[in-house]
Design a protein around this motif. Sequence first.
Motif, PDB file in Angstrom:
ATOM      1  N   THR A 402      43.780  10.674  -7.767  1.00 25.48           N
ATOM      2  CA  THR A 402      44.494   9.473  -7.251  1.00 25.48           C
ATOM      3  C   THR A 402      43.110   8.807  -6.469  1.00 25.48           C
ATOM      4  O   THR A 402      41.918   9.297  -6.210  1.00 25.48           O
ATOM      5  N   GLU A 403      43.396   7.518  -6.146  1.00 29.55           N
ATOM      6  CA  GLU A 403      42.368   6.577  -5.518  1.00 29.55           C
ATOM      7  C   GLU A 403      42.013   7.098  -4.215  1.00 29.55           C
ATOM      8  O   GLU A 403      40.722   7.058  -3.774  1.00 29.55           O
ATOM      9  N   SER A 404      43.013   7.610  -3.097  1.00 33.49           N
ATOM     10  CA  SER A 404      42.872   8.040  -2.131  1.00 33.49           C
ATOM     11  C   SER A 404      41.896   9.131  -1.832  1.00 33.49           C
ATOM     12  O   SER A 404      41.144   9.252  -1.043  1.00 33.49           O
ATOM     13  N   LEU A 429      42.627   7.438 -13.504  1.00 35.78           N
ATOM     14  CA  LEU A 429      42.682   7.131 -12.171  1.00 35.78           C
ATOM     15  C   LEU A 429      44.252   6.808 -11.846  1.00 35.78           C
ATOM     16  O   LEU A 429      44.799   5.808 -12.570  1.00 35.78           O
ATOM     17  N   PHE A 432      47.053   3.628  -9.564  1.00 38.57           N
ATOM     18  CA  PHE A 432      46.323   2.624  -9.545  1.00 38.57           C
ATOM     19  C   PHE A 432      46.830   1.329  -8.811  1.00 38.57           C
ATOM     20  O   PHE A 432      48.112   1.129  -9.261  1.00 38.57           O
ATOM     21  N   GLY A 435      45.182   1.654  -3.757  1.00 38.70           N
ATOM     22  CA  GLY A 435      44.065   1.810  -3.024  1.00 38.70           C
ATOM     23  C   GLY A 435      43.575   0.398  -2.385  1.00 38.70           C
ATOM     24  O   GLY A 435      43.928  -0.554  -2.833  1.00 38.70           O
ATOM     25  N   SER A 437      39.750   0.107  -3.179  1.00 38.58           N
ATOM     26  CA  SER A 437      38.405  -0.118  -3.753  1.00 38.58           C
ATOM     27  C   SER A 437      38.696   0.424  -5.584  1.00 38.58           C
ATOM     28  O   SER A 437      37.717   0.809  -5.748  1.00 38.58           O
ATOM     29  N   SER A 438      39.670  -0.070  -5.654  1.00 37.13           N
ATOM     30  CA  SER A 438      40.077   0.455  -7.321  1.00 37.13           C
ATOM     31  C   SER A 438      38.870  -0.332  -8.291  1.00 37.13           C
ATOM     32  O   SER A 438      38.474   0.784  -9.096  1.00 37.13           O
ATOM     33  N   HIS A 441      35.571   1.976  -7.805  1.00 34.55           N
ATOM     34  CA  HIS A 441      35.808   3.166  -8.423  1.00 34.55           C
ATOM     35  C   HIS A 441      36.072   3.254 -10.008  1.00 34.55           C
ATOM     36  O   HIS A 441      35.251   4.203 -10.760  1.00 34.55           O
TER      37      HIS A 441
END
Length: 545
Positions: A402-404, A429, A432, A435, A437-438, A441
């Motif tokens: 996950t993004e977090s 990822l 999506f 978050g 800052s996708s 990342h």
Amino acid sequence: MTRRKGEQNSAAKALSRARRDLVTGVILIGGLTLLVTSGWHYVASLERLLGSTSRAQELASSDRILMAGMLLNLALILFGWRRYRDLVATSSQRDEAEARATTLARTDELTGFLNRRALAEEGAAAIALATRRDKAVALLVVDLDHFKTVNEVHGHLAGDSILRCATDIIRKALPASAVAGRLDGDEFAVLLPFDPRHVNTVDSIADYIVGALAQPMIARSVTAHIGATIGVARTEADCHTVDALLRRANIAMQAAKTAGRGRHAWFDATMERELISRNAIEAGLREGIPAGQFVPYYEPQVDLTSGAIIGFEVLARWEHPTRGIIPPDSFIPVAEECGLIADMSVSVMRRAFTEARDWDPSITLSVNISPAQLKDPWLAQKVVKLLVETGYPANRLEIEITESSLFQNLSLAQSIVGSLKNQGIRLALDDFGTGYSSLAHLRALPFDRIKIDKSFVTAMNKDPESMAIVDAISKLGESLNLPITAEGIEDQAIYDSLRKMGLHKGQGWHFGKPMTVAAARRLLAEKGLLPSARAVVEEPLQRRA
């Protein structure tokens, strides 16, 4: 035993002091009594010795003896008086020392608040007095939120200074009737008698303490931002001791921390029930993980163009021996909180890899990695070890992140991902769009796939903004040459919309809810995606030929 010996030694010392005081008193009183009763003889003898009559000369020898007795008497009086004065001075010093020792035994040296033992004693007295006066008592547990950081960054001397500042703030907020103590390193307790009809008095004090401790503190050239969270409990028919109040106030304080810190919360019965439930879940985790109670369930992943099954996402379920199947929302947060998520994940992955290794080579497994696991620098090695032990091919595994989970330590995540990619494991990822800052990342890590968060997919036919987000992510994937998976496909309408956008992979209840391994094998057998199922089909064809 040690305490009994100490009491015996103290009693012996007190008896010895009493004997010395008695001897001194007897000497002084005897000397004074002798002086009073014989004083007129001494005066007469002194007059005769100073006279020049013949009679005085005749009595001079006896008078000299009387004078010697008088001098001895005076000496005894002077000795007794001096000894008495020394005893008074010594007794005063001893009393002061005992008072200091008592103070040190009852108070915290750093803050001046009562220690835990003295707080219990004086708190019990305060509760009894308040009860007689028809008042209630509130107990506030004040926990400093970020004090540990002060010690780690600036050292313990600065931490002690900040603690004194916090103590001064708390003391300033309290009325004279309050009883305050220090429970632990950065935790304080305050017993506050109040009129039950005016509960807002306690709220005002708690709000003041929270607000004042939220301000920057300056001590020893250090500026610290700590803040505080407060739990409050009050005396009730079933809660009228300091221990009971402390327990409830701590429960309320933990609930306030969970709600976001920097606030105060009153205890209520639901908090206690939640705590009992949470502790029961933790105990069940510790027992159930080694017992194999946590098993993989499989959610189908489908090619949206052909409708063919191309893989499964592995989801953990708890097969409890008495409660049946427990959904992940009930135990995943507790597992993460108490540090058992990694053990549970390894157990579920090992079982999933073993169960799926003989499925058709086109069938992949997707496994979620929690943020807590991504802090483990040995994560990649653990995953590879599981693949080797179970014989599951690395190229059929997709790890979802996950993004977090990437915010805390991106460099460590890059190292783990690099190790996984070197073994042929693919990377997705997950969630999506949720978050902040996708795109960063996507550039920083070599992802093989993007998974659109189901909250957008589920609402896309009802919410134009969600539809726009899904469409934008689809086009982004095309431009970056990254395949897209849409989660949360729950009906035919969503399925049709995603196909029109050109998405090629999806999952959701429209294709089937998460299922047991037996159900997954039946589904694969129907599609001819198990070696045993293919053998059954191929054998009649060979005979016919």
